[in-house]
Design a protein around this motif. Structure first.
Motif, PDB file in Angstrom:
ATOM      1  N   ALA A 187      -0.479 -21.179 -38.096  1.00 22.55           N
ATOM      2  CA  ALA A 187       0.634 -21.936 -37.532  1.00 22.55           C
ATOM      3  C   ALA A 187       1.101 -21.343 -36.201  1.00 22.55           C
ATOM      4  CB  ALA A 187       1.805 -21.963 -38.517  1.00 22.55           C
ATOM      5  N   CYS A 188       0.695 -20.098 -35.927  1.00 24.83           N
ATOM      6  CA  CYS A 188       1.181 -19.402 -34.734  1.00 24.83           C
ATOM      7  C   CYS A 188       0.136 -19.255 -33.628  1.00 24.83           C
ATOM      8  CB  CYS A 188       1.682 -18.000 -35.110  1.00 24.83           C
ATOM      9  SG  CYS A 188       2.920 -17.936 -36.404  1.00 24.83           S
ATOM     10  N   ILE A 189      -1.020 -18.681 -33.985  1.00 25.61           N
ATOM     11  CA  ILE A 189      -1.965 -18.205 -32.977  1.00 25.61           C
ATOM     12  C   ILE A 189      -2.795 -19.297 -32.300  1.00 25.61           C
ATOM     13  CG2 ILE A 189      -3.881 -16.622 -32.543  1.00 25.61           C
ATOM     14  CD1 ILE A 189      -1.134 -15.303 -33.088  1.00 25.61           C
ATOM     15  N   PRO A 190      -3.424 -20.263 -33.025  1.00 24.23           N
ATOM     16  CA  PRO A 190      -4.291 -21.251 -32.347  1.00 24.23           C
ATOM     17  C   PRO A 190      -3.600 -21.998 -31.212  1.00 24.23           C
ATOM     18  CG  PRO A 190      -4.625 -21.362 -34.709  1.00 24.23           C
ATOM     19  CD  PRO A 190      -3.461 -20.446 -34.489  1.00 24.23           C
TER      20      PRO A 190
ATOM     21  N   ASP B 278       8.435 -20.692 -40.448  1.00 22.66           N
ATOM     22  CA  ASP B 278       9.528 -20.170 -41.271  1.00 22.66           C
ATOM     23  C   ASP B 278       9.267 -20.355 -42.763  1.00 22.66           C
ATOM     24  OD1 ASP B 278      10.753 -19.439 -38.969  1.00 22.66           O
ATOM     25  OD2 ASP B 278      12.337 -20.931 -39.013  1.00 22.66           O
ATOM     26  N   VAL B 279       8.724 -21.519 -43.155  1.00 19.85           N
ATOM     27  CA  VAL B 279       8.431 -21.762 -44.575  1.00 19.85           C
ATOM     28  C   VAL B 279       7.399 -20.759 -45.087  1.00 19.85           C
ATOM     29  CG1 VAL B 279       7.335 -23.347 -46.210  1.00 19.85           C
ATOM     30  CG2 VAL B 279       9.083 -24.192 -44.666  1.00 19.85           C
ATOM     31  N   PHE B 280       6.303 -20.589 -44.330  1.00 18.54           N
ATOM     32  CA  PHE B 280       5.263 -19.646 -44.751  1.00 18.54           C
ATOM     33  C   PHE B 280       5.811 -18.221 -44.775  1.00 18.54           C
ATOM     34  CE2 PHE B 280       2.129 -22.836 -42.750  1.00 18.54           C
ATOM     35  CZ  PHE B 280       2.001 -23.508 -43.957  1.00 18.54           C
ATOM     36  N   GLY B 281       6.617 -17.885 -43.766  1.00 20.08           N
ATOM     37  CA  GLY B 281       7.170 -16.529 -43.680  1.00 20.08           C
ATOM     38  C   GLY B 281       8.131 -16.221 -44.812  1.00 20.08           C
TER      39      GLY B 281
ATOM     40  N   THR C  10       8.467 -17.818 -47.733  1.00 16.03           N
ATOM     41  CA  THR C  10       7.745 -17.865 -49.009  1.00 16.03           C
ATOM     42  C   THR C  10       6.995 -16.559 -49.246  1.00 16.03           C
ATOM     43  OG1 THR C  10       7.452 -20.251 -48.752  1.00 16.03           O
ATOM     44  CG2 THR C  10       6.059 -19.162 -50.370  1.00 16.03           C
ATOM     45  N   GLU C  11       6.457 -15.979 -48.175  1.00 15.53           N
ATOM     46  CA  GLU C  11       5.723 -14.716 -48.270  1.00 15.53           C
ATOM     47  C   GLU C  11       6.618 -13.586 -48.771  1.00 15.53           C
ATOM     48  OE1 GLU C  11       3.551 -12.164 -44.918  1.00 15.53           O
ATOM     49  OE2 GLU C  11       2.660 -14.135 -45.179  1.00 15.53           O
ATOM     50  N   PHE C  12       7.863 -13.551 -48.292  1.00 14.67           N
ATOM     51  CA  PHE C  12       8.798 -12.515 -48.748  1.00 14.67           C
ATOM     52  C   PHE C  12       9.057 -12.632 -50.248  1.00 14.67           C
ATOM     53  CE2 PHE C  12       9.958 -12.132 -44.230  1.00 14.67           C
ATOM     54  CZ  PHE C  12      10.010 -10.745 -44.122  1.00 14.67           C
ATOM     55  N   PHE C  13       9.271 -13.857 -50.711  1.00 18.33           N
ATOM     56  CA  PHE C  13       9.522 -14.061 -52.142  1.00 18.33           C
ATOM     57  C   PHE C  13       8.281 -13.722 -52.972  1.00 18.33           C
ATOM     58  CE2 PHE C  13      13.134 -16.505 -50.565  1.00 18.33           C
ATOM     59  CZ  PHE C  13      14.118 -16.134 -51.474  1.00 18.33           C
ATOM     60  N   LEU C  14       7.102 -14.037 -52.437  1.00 19.52           N
ATOM     61  CA  LEU C  14       5.874 -13.729 -53.168  1.00 19.52           C
ATOM     62  C   LEU C  14       5.666 -12.209 -53.256  1.00 19.52           C
ATOM     63  CD1 LEU C  14       3.466 -14.929 -54.636  1.00 19.52           C
ATOM     64  CD2 LEU C  14       2.224 -14.967 -52.475  1.00 19.52           C
ATOM     65  N   LEU C  15       6.001 -11.483 -52.199  1.00 21.54           N
ATOM     66  CA  LEU C  15       5.910 -10.020 -52.241  1.00 21.54           C
ATOM     67  C   LEU C  15       6.831  -9.450 -53.315  1.00 21.54           C
ATOM     68  CD1 LEU C  15       5.760  -9.107 -48.446  1.00 21.54           C
ATOM     69  CD2 LEU C  15       3.967  -8.686 -50.133  1.00 21.54           C
ATOM     70  N   ALA C  16       8.010 -10.066 -53.471  1.00 21.31           N
ATOM     71  CA  ALA C  16       8.944  -9.631 -54.525  1.00 21.31           C
ATOM     72  C   ALA C  16       8.355  -9.904 -55.907  1.00 21.31           C
ATOM     73  CB  ALA C  16      10.280 -10.354 -54.359  1.00 21.31           C
ATOM     74  N   ILE C  17       7.738 -11.070 -56.078  1.00 20.42           N
ATOM     75  CA  ILE C  17       7.103 -11.415 -57.355  1.00 20.42           C
ATOM     76  C   ILE C  17       5.939 -10.471 -57.651  1.00 20.42           C
ATOM     77  CG2 ILE C  17       5.780 -13.191 -58.577  1.00 20.42           C
ATOM     78  CD1 ILE C  17       8.791 -13.776 -58.347  1.00 20.42           C
TER      79      ILE C  17
ATOM     80  N   SER D 232       4.456 -20.902 -62.281  1.00 22.40           N
ATOM     81  CA  SER D 232       5.874 -21.257 -62.113  1.00 22.40           C
ATOM     82  C   SER D 232       6.539 -20.347 -61.078  1.00 22.40           C
ATOM     83  CB  SER D 232       6.608 -21.148 -63.445  1.00 22.40           C
ATOM     84  OG  SER D 232       6.060 -22.035 -64.396  1.00 22.40           O
ATOM     85  N   LEU D 233       6.202 -19.056 -61.111  1.00 23.77           N
ATOM     86  CA  LEU D 233       6.783 -18.099 -60.156  1.00 23.77           C
ATOM     87  C   LEU D 233       6.342 -18.414 -58.729  1.00 23.77           C
ATOM     88  CD1 LEU D 233       6.404 -14.757 -62.174  1.00 23.77           C
ATOM     89  CD2 LEU D 233       8.544 -15.915 -61.584  1.00 23.77           C
ATOM     90  N   VAL D 234       5.070 -18.749 -58.559  1.00 26.08           N
ATOM     91  CA  VAL D 234       4.570 -19.102 -57.225  1.00 26.08           C
ATOM     92  C   VAL D 234       5.238 -20.386 -56.727  1.00 26.08           C
ATOM     93  CG1 VAL D 234       2.533 -19.881 -55.926  1.00 26.08           C
ATOM     94  CG2 VAL D 234       2.356 -17.922 -57.471  1.00 26.08           C
ATOM     95  N   LEU D 235       5.400 -21.354 -57.620  1.00 25.72           N
ATOM     96  CA  LEU D 235       6.075 -22.613 -57.265  1.00 25.72           C
ATOM     97  C   LEU D 235       7.527 -22.335 -56.849  1.00 25.72           C
ATOM     98  CD1 LEU D 235       5.990 -25.720 -57.101  1.00 25.72           C
ATOM     99  CD2 LEU D 235       6.674 -25.774 -59.516  1.00 25.72           C
ATOM    100  N   CYS D 236       8.187 -21.430 -57.562  1.00 24.11           N
ATOM    101  CA  CYS D 236       9.573 -21.056 -57.222  1.00 24.11           C
ATOM    102  C   CYS D 236       9.645 -20.411 -55.844  1.00 24.11           C
ATOM    103  CB  CYS D 236      10.135 -20.103 -58.274  1.00 24.11           C
ATOM    104  SG  CYS D 236      10.517 -20.897 -59.846  1.00 24.11           S
ATOM    105  N   CYS D 237       8.627 -19.612 -55.490  1.00 21.79           N
ATOM    106  CA  CYS D 237       8.579 -18.990 -54.159  1.00 21.79           C
ATOM    107  C   CYS D 237       8.531 -20.059 -53.070  1.00 21.79           C
ATOM    108  CB  CYS D 237       7.355 -18.085 -54.047  1.00 21.79           C
ATOM    109  SG  CYS D 237       7.414 -16.592 -55.041  1.00 21.79           S
ATOM    110  N   TRP D 238       7.676 -21.073 -53.285  1.00 28.02           N
ATOM    111  CA  TRP D 238       7.559 -22.164 -52.304  1.00 28.02           C
ATOM    112  C   TRP D 238       8.850 -22.978 -52.222  1.00 28.02           C
ATOM    113  CZ3 TRP D 238       4.036 -23.103 -48.655  1.00 28.02           C
ATOM    114  CH2 TRP D 238       2.793 -22.457 -48.749  1.00 28.02           C
ATOM    115  N   MET D 239       9.458 -23.252 -53.366  1.00 33.10           N
ATOM    116  CA  MET D 239      10.713 -24.020 -53.388  1.00 33.10           C
ATOM    117  C   MET D 239      11.829 -23.255 -52.679  1.00 33.10           C
ATOM    118  SD  MET D 239      10.036 -26.887 -54.726  1.00 33.10           S
ATOM    119  CE  MET D 239      11.710 -27.506 -54.895  1.00 33.10           C
ATOM    120  N   ALA D 240      11.898 -21.945 -52.924  1.00 32.28           N
ATOM    121  CA  ALA D 240      12.911 -21.113 -52.265  1.00 32.28           C
ATOM    122  C   ALA D 240      12.698 -21.112 -50.755  1.00 32.28           C
ATOM    123  CB  ALA D 240      12.846 -19.685 -52.813  1.00 32.28           C
ATOM    124  N   GLY D 241      11.425 -20.997 -50.330  1.00 32.03           N
ATOM    125  CA  GLY D 241      11.117 -21.030 -48.902  1.00 32.03           C
ATOM    126  C   GLY D 241      11.534 -22.335 -48.252  1.00 32.03           C
TER     127      GLY D 241
END
Length: 311
Positions: free
Chosen positions: A73-76, A102-105, A107-114, A140-149
Protein backbone atom coordinates in the motif's frame (compact mmCIF):
# COMPACT_ATOMS: atom_id res chain seq x y z
CA UNK A 1 -16.09 12.79 -1.96
CA UNK A 2 -17.20 16.41 -2.01
CA UNK A 3 -15.77 18.91 -4.47
CA UNK A 4 -12.80 20.84 -3.11
CA UNK A 5 -10.96 23.90 -4.31
CA UNK A 6 -7.91 21.63 -4.71
CA UNK A 7 -8.56 18.04 -5.78
CA UNK A 8 -5.04 16.94 -6.75
CA UNK A 9 -2.00 16.79 -4.47
CA UNK A 10 1.73 16.76 -5.18
CA UNK A 11 3.87 14.33 -3.15
CA UNK A 12 7.33 15.83 -2.63
CA UNK A 13 8.92 12.46 -1.88
CA UNK A 14 12.19 11.97 0.00
CA UNK A 15 14.53 14.11 -2.11
CA UNK A 16 14.79 16.43 -5.12
CA UNK A 17 18.29 15.19 -6.06
CA UNK A 18 17.98 13.11 -9.31
CA UNK A 19 20.98 10.88 -8.49
CA UNK A 20 19.79 10.26 -4.93
CA UNK A 21 16.35 9.40 -6.35
CA UNK A 22 17.93 6.58 -8.37
CA UNK A 23 19.61 5.19 -5.23
CA UNK A 24 16.32 5.44 -3.31
CA UNK A 25 14.47 3.68 -6.14
CA UNK A 26 16.97 0.79 -6.20
CA UNK A 27 16.96 0.52 -2.40
CA UNK A 28 13.16 0.56 -2.06
CA UNK A 29 12.69 -1.78 -5.02
CA UNK A 30 15.09 -4.33 -3.47
CA UNK A 31 13.59 -4.08 0.04
CA UNK A 32 10.06 -4.33 -1.38
CA UNK A 33 10.95 -7.37 -3.50
CA UNK A 34 12.63 -9.11 -0.55
CA UNK A 35 9.73 -8.22 1.74
CA UNK A 36 7.05 -9.59 -0.58
CA UNK A 37 9.10 -12.68 -1.45
CA UNK A 38 9.92 -13.43 2.19
CA UNK A 39 6.40 -12.95 3.50
CA UNK A 40 4.78 -14.87 0.63
CA UNK A 41 7.23 -17.71 1.31
CA UNK A 42 6.07 -17.85 4.93
CA UNK A 43 2.41 -17.87 3.82
CA UNK A 44 3.15 -20.67 1.33
CA UNK A 45 5.03 -22.79 3.88
CA UNK A 46 2.34 -22.45 6.56
CA UNK A 47 -0.28 -23.50 4.01
CA UNK A 48 1.46 -26.57 2.60
CA UNK A 49 3.54 -27.97 5.47
CA UNK A 50 1.67 -30.18 7.97
CA UNK A 51 4.19 -29.40 10.75
CA UNK A 52 3.23 -25.72 10.62
CA UNK A 53 -0.51 -26.26 11.20
CA UNK A 54 -0.42 -24.79 14.72
CA UNK A 55 -1.90 -21.57 16.16
CA UNK A 56 1.52 -19.90 16.30
CA UNK A 57 2.08 -20.38 12.56
CA UNK A 58 -1.52 -19.51 11.77
CA UNK A 59 -0.93 -16.10 13.37
CA UNK A 60 2.45 -15.83 11.64
CA UNK A 61 0.73 -16.52 8.32
CA UNK A 62 -1.73 -13.68 8.94
CA UNK A 63 1.08 -11.39 10.10
CA UNK A 64 3.00 -12.09 6.87
CA UNK A 65 -0.16 -11.29 4.87
CA UNK A 66 -0.53 -7.99 6.74
CA UNK A 67 3.14 -7.09 6.19
CA UNK A 68 2.81 -7.79 2.45
CA UNK A 69 -0.39 -5.73 2.22
CA UNK A 70 1.05 -2.86 4.29
CA UNK A 71 4.25 -2.43 2.29
CA UNK A 72 2.30 -2.88 -0.99
CA UNK A 73 0.00 0.00 0.00
CA UNK A 74 3.02 2.28 0.48
CA UNK A 75 6.02 1.49 -1.71
CA UNK A 76 4.79 0.70 -5.31
CA UNK A 77 3.09 4.10 -5.62
CA UNK A 78 6.29 5.92 -4.65
CA UNK A 79 8.36 3.75 -7.01
CA UNK A 80 5.91 4.73 -9.78
CA UNK A 81 6.32 8.42 -8.85
CA UNK A 82 10.13 8.18 -9.10
CA UNK A 83 10.09 6.15 -12.34
CA UNK A 84 7.62 8.39 -14.20
CA UNK A 85 8.32 11.73 -12.54
CA UNK A 86 4.57 12.11 -12.00
CA UNK A 87 4.19 13.14 -8.36
CA UNK A 88 0.50 14.06 -8.56
CA UNK A 89 -2.19 12.08 -6.75
CA UNK A 90 -5.93 12.75 -6.61
CA UNK A 91 -7.67 13.48 -3.31
CA UNK A 92 -9.75 10.28 -3.48
CA UNK A 93 -6.69 8.11 -4.21
CA UNK A 94 -4.82 9.81 -1.38
CA UNK A 95 -7.60 9.11 1.13
CA UNK A 96 -7.84 5.49 -0.06
CA UNK A 97 -4.09 5.08 0.51
CA UNK A 98 -4.41 6.56 4.02
CA UNK A 99 -7.26 4.15 4.74
CA UNK A 100 -5.39 1.00 3.68
CA UNK A 101 -2.09 2.00 5.29
CA UNK A 102 -3.81 2.76 8.61
CA UNK A 103 -6.06 -0.33 8.58
CA UNK A 104 -3.14 -2.68 7.86
CA UNK A 105 -0.95 -0.88 10.40
CA UNK A 106 -3.48 -0.83 13.25
CA UNK A 107 -4.55 -4.45 12.58
CA UNK A 108 -0.87 -5.44 12.76
CA UNK A 109 -0.56 -4.00 16.28
CA UNK A 110 -3.56 -5.98 17.49
CA UNK A 111 -2.24 -9.14 15.83
CA UNK A 112 1.13 -8.71 17.58
CA UNK A 113 -0.78 -8.52 20.88
CA UNK A 114 -2.68 -11.71 20.03
CA UNK A 115 0.60 -13.43 19.10
CA UNK A 116 2.02 -12.54 22.52
CA UNK A 117 -1.10 -14.00 24.17
CA UNK A 118 -0.59 -17.19 22.13
CA UNK A 119 2.97 -17.48 23.49
CA UNK A 120 1.63 -16.86 27.02
CA UNK A 121 -0.85 -19.74 26.73
CA UNK A 122 1.77 -22.04 25.15
CA UNK A 123 4.33 -21.47 27.92
CA UNK A 124 2.20 -20.73 31.00
CA UNK A 125 -0.73 -23.09 30.28
CA UNK A 126 0.76 -25.83 28.05
CA UNK A 127 -1.72 -28.54 29.12
CA UNK A 128 -4.69 -26.40 28.06
CA UNK A 129 -3.06 -24.90 24.96
CA UNK A 130 -4.90 -27.03 22.37
CA UNK A 131 -8.25 -26.36 24.06
CA UNK A 132 -7.77 -22.62 24.58
CA UNK A 133 -6.18 -21.89 21.18
CA UNK A 134 -8.49 -23.96 18.98
CA UNK A 135 -8.74 -23.13 15.27
CA UNK A 136 -12.15 -21.51 15.86
CA UNK A 137 -10.72 -19.27 18.59
CA UNK A 138 -7.70 -18.37 16.43
CA UNK A 139 -9.89 -17.38 13.49
CA UNK A 140 -12.16 -15.34 15.78
CA UNK A 141 -9.14 -13.52 17.26
CA UNK A 142 -7.79 -12.64 13.82
CA UNK A 143 -11.25 -11.42 12.75
CA UNK A 144 -11.40 -9.26 15.90
CA UNK A 145 -8.01 -7.73 14.98
CA UNK A 146 -9.36 -6.73 11.55
CA UNK A 147 -12.60 -5.37 13.03
CA UNK A 148 -10.67 -3.33 15.60
CA UNK A 149 -8.43 -1.94 12.85
CA UNK A 150 -11.41 -0.95 10.71
CA UNK A 151 -13.35 0.69 13.57
CA UNK A 152 -10.37 2.66 14.87
CA UNK A 153 -9.35 3.94 11.42
CA UNK A 154 -12.86 4.74 10.16
CA UNK A 155 -13.65 6.89 13.22
CA UNK A 156 -11.43 9.87 12.24
CA UNK A 157 -11.34 9.07 8.50
CA UNK A 158 -15.08 9.69 8.10
CA UNK A 159 -14.37 13.38 8.77
CA UNK A 160 -11.78 13.70 5.96
CA UNK A 161 -14.35 14.32 3.17
CA UNK A 162 -15.26 17.59 4.92
CA UNK A 163 -11.71 18.97 4.63
CA UNK A 164 -11.04 21.83 2.22
CA UNK A 165 -7.72 22.72 0.59
CA UNK A 166 -7.31 26.28 -0.62
CA UNK A 167 -3.71 27.52 -0.39
CA UNK A 168 -1.45 24.51 -0.95
CA UNK A 169 -1.65 21.09 -2.54
CA UNK A 170 1.93 20.03 -1.73
CA UNK A 171 2.31 17.10 0.71
CA UNK A 172 5.81 16.95 2.17
CA UNK A 173 5.99 13.15 2.22
CA UNK A 174 6.50 10.20 -0.12
CA UNK A 175 3.07 8.77 0.71
CA UNK A 176 -0.33 10.03 1.82
CA UNK A 177 -0.50 10.23 5.58
CA UNK A 178 -3.07 11.88 7.82
CA UNK A 179 -0.65 14.33 9.50
CA UNK A 180 0.79 16.04 6.35
CA UNK A 181 -2.71 16.14 4.79
CA UNK A 182 -4.16 17.89 7.83
CA UNK A 183 -1.25 20.35 7.86
CA UNK A 184 -2.11 21.77 4.42
CA UNK A 185 -5.88 21.90 4.93
CA UNK A 186 -7.50 25.32 5.30
CA UNK A 187 -10.31 23.81 7.40
CA UNK A 188 -10.29 23.72 11.19
CA UNK A 189 -8.51 20.40 11.77
CA UNK A 190 -8.11 20.53 15.56
CA UNK A 191 -10.86 18.00 16.29
CA UNK A 192 -9.67 15.53 13.62
CA UNK A 193 -6.07 15.86 14.84
CA UNK A 194 -7.15 15.04 18.40
CA UNK A 195 -9.13 12.04 17.16
CA UNK A 196 -6.14 10.75 15.15
CA UNK A 197 -3.85 11.12 18.18
CA UNK A 198 -6.43 9.53 20.50
CA UNK A 199 -6.92 6.53 18.18
CA UNK A 200 -3.16 6.07 17.75
CA UNK A 201 -2.45 6.32 21.49
CA UNK A 202 -5.36 4.02 22.33
CA UNK A 203 -4.09 1.40 19.88
CA UNK A 204 -0.53 1.61 21.19
CA UNK A 205 -1.51 1.48 24.86
CA UNK A 206 -4.10 -1.30 24.54
CA UNK A 207 -1.84 -3.60 22.54
CA UNK A 208 1.34 -2.74 24.46
CA UNK A 209 -0.32 -3.47 27.82
CA UNK A 210 -1.40 -6.88 26.49
CA UNK A 211 2.13 -7.63 25.25
CA UNK A 212 3.84 -6.45 28.45
CA UNK A 213 1.47 -8.45 30.67
CA UNK A 214 1.88 -11.58 28.52
CA UNK A 215 5.67 -11.41 28.59
CA UNK A 216 5.76 -10.58 32.30
CA UNK A 217 3.95 -13.86 33.03
CA UNK A 218 6.03 -15.69 30.39
CA UNK A 219 9.34 -14.57 31.93
CA UNK A 220 8.15 -15.44 35.44
CA UNK A 221 7.14 -18.92 34.28
CA UNK A 222 10.35 -19.54 32.31
CA UNK A 223 12.56 -18.53 35.26
CA UNK A 224 10.87 -21.27 37.31
CA UNK A 225 11.92 -23.99 34.85
CA UNK A 226 14.41 -26.38 36.50
CA UNK A 227 16.93 -26.78 33.67
CA UNK A 228 18.84 -24.16 31.67
CA UNK A 229 18.05 -26.05 28.45
CA UNK A 230 14.29 -25.75 29.09
CA UNK A 231 14.64 -22.03 29.78
CA UNK A 232 16.71 -21.52 26.61
CA UNK A 233 14.18 -23.42 24.47
CA UNK A 234 11.25 -21.46 25.93
CA UNK A 235 12.97 -18.11 25.37
CA UNK A 236 13.87 -19.08 21.78
CA UNK A 237 10.17 -19.57 20.91
CA UNK A 238 9.49 -15.95 21.95
CA UNK A 239 12.68 -14.22 20.79
CA UNK A 240 11.62 -13.65 17.16
CA UNK A 241 8.29 -12.16 18.21
CA UNK A 242 9.99 -9.90 20.78
CA UNK A 243 12.42 -8.57 18.15
CA UNK A 244 9.57 -7.76 15.71
CA UNK A 245 7.58 -6.12 18.53
CA UNK A 246 10.60 -3.99 19.47
CA UNK A 247 11.11 -2.80 15.87
CA UNK A 248 7.38 -2.08 15.30
CA UNK A 249 6.68 -0.27 18.57
CA UNK A 250 10.07 1.42 18.73
CA UNK A 251 9.64 3.07 15.33
CA UNK A 252 6.07 4.21 16.07
CA UNK A 253 6.87 5.59 19.53
CA UNK A 254 9.87 7.40 18.03
CA UNK A 255 7.50 9.41 15.81
CA UNK A 256 5.93 10.96 18.93
CA UNK A 257 9.30 11.85 20.51
CA UNK A 258 10.21 14.79 18.30
CA UNK A 259 13.31 16.88 19.14
CA UNK A 260 11.90 19.98 17.44
CA UNK A 261 9.03 21.05 15.20
CA UNK A 262 11.45 21.88 12.38
CA UNK A 263 12.76 18.30 12.25
CA UNK A 264 9.23 16.87 12.54
CA UNK A 265 8.65 16.18 8.83
CA UNK A 266 12.14 14.77 8.15
CA UNK A 267 11.91 12.42 11.14
CA UNK A 268 8.45 11.21 10.11
CA UNK A 269 9.67 10.48 6.59
CA UNK A 270 12.76 8.65 7.86
CA UNK A 271 10.74 6.53 10.30
CA UNK A 272 8.17 5.87 7.56
CA UNK A 273 10.94 4.37 5.38
CA UNK A 274 11.79 2.07 8.29
CA UNK A 275 8.20 1.00 8.95
CA UNK A 276 7.07 0.67 5.31
CA UNK A 277 10.10 -0.99 3.69
CA UNK A 278 12.83 -2.15 6.08
CA UNK A 279 10.69 -3.65 8.87
CA UNK A 280 8.45 -5.72 6.51
CA UNK A 281 11.63 -6.98 4.83
CA UNK A 282 13.30 -7.97 8.12
CA UNK A 283 10.29 -9.72 9.70
CA UNK A 284 10.28 -12.90 7.56
CA UNK A 285 14.05 -13.30 7.98
CA UNK A 286 13.81 -12.78 11.76
CA UNK A 287 11.14 -15.48 12.01
CA UNK A 288 12.79 -17.96 9.61
CA UNK A 289 16.45 -17.63 10.62
CA UNK A 290 15.62 -18.25 14.28
CA UNK A 291 13.04 -20.99 13.69
CA UNK A 292 14.14 -24.58 12.98
CA UNK A 293 10.64 -25.75 11.98
CA UNK A 294 10.25 -23.05 9.33
CA UNK A 295 13.76 -23.73 7.99
CA UNK A 296 12.98 -27.45 7.86
CA UNK A 297 9.70 -26.78 6.05
CA UNK A 298 11.54 -24.51 3.58
CA UNK A 299 14.19 -27.17 2.86
CA UNK A 300 11.51 -29.86 2.44
CA UNK A 301 9.61 -27.65 -0.01
CA UNK A 302 12.77 -27.01 -2.05
CA UNK A 303 13.47 -30.76 -2.18
CA UNK A 304 9.87 -31.49 -3.31
CA UNK A 305 10.07 -28.81 -6.03
CA UNK A 306 13.45 -30.16 -7.19
CA UNK A 307 12.09 -33.71 -7.23
CA UNK A 308 9.03 -32.68 -9.27
CA UNK A 309 11.14 -30.71 -11.73
CA UNK A 310 13.32 -33.78 -12.37
CA UNK A 311 10.21 -35.77 -13.26
Amino acid sequence: MENHTITTFILLGLTEDPQFKILIFIFLFLTYTLSVTGNLTIIFLTLVDSHLKTPMYFFLQNFALLETSFTSACIPRYLYNIATGDRSITYNTCVIQVFFIDVFGVTEFFLLAIMSYDRYVAICKPLHYVTIMSITVCRSLVLCCWMAGLLIVLTPLTLFPNLKFCDSNVIDHFLCDSTPILKISCSDTWFIEQMVIACAVMTLIMTLVCIVLSYTYIIKTILKFPSAQQRKKAFSTCSSHMIVVSITYGSCIFIYIKPSAKEDVDINKSVSVLTTSIAPMLSPFIYTLRNKQVKRAFNDSIKRIAFLSKK
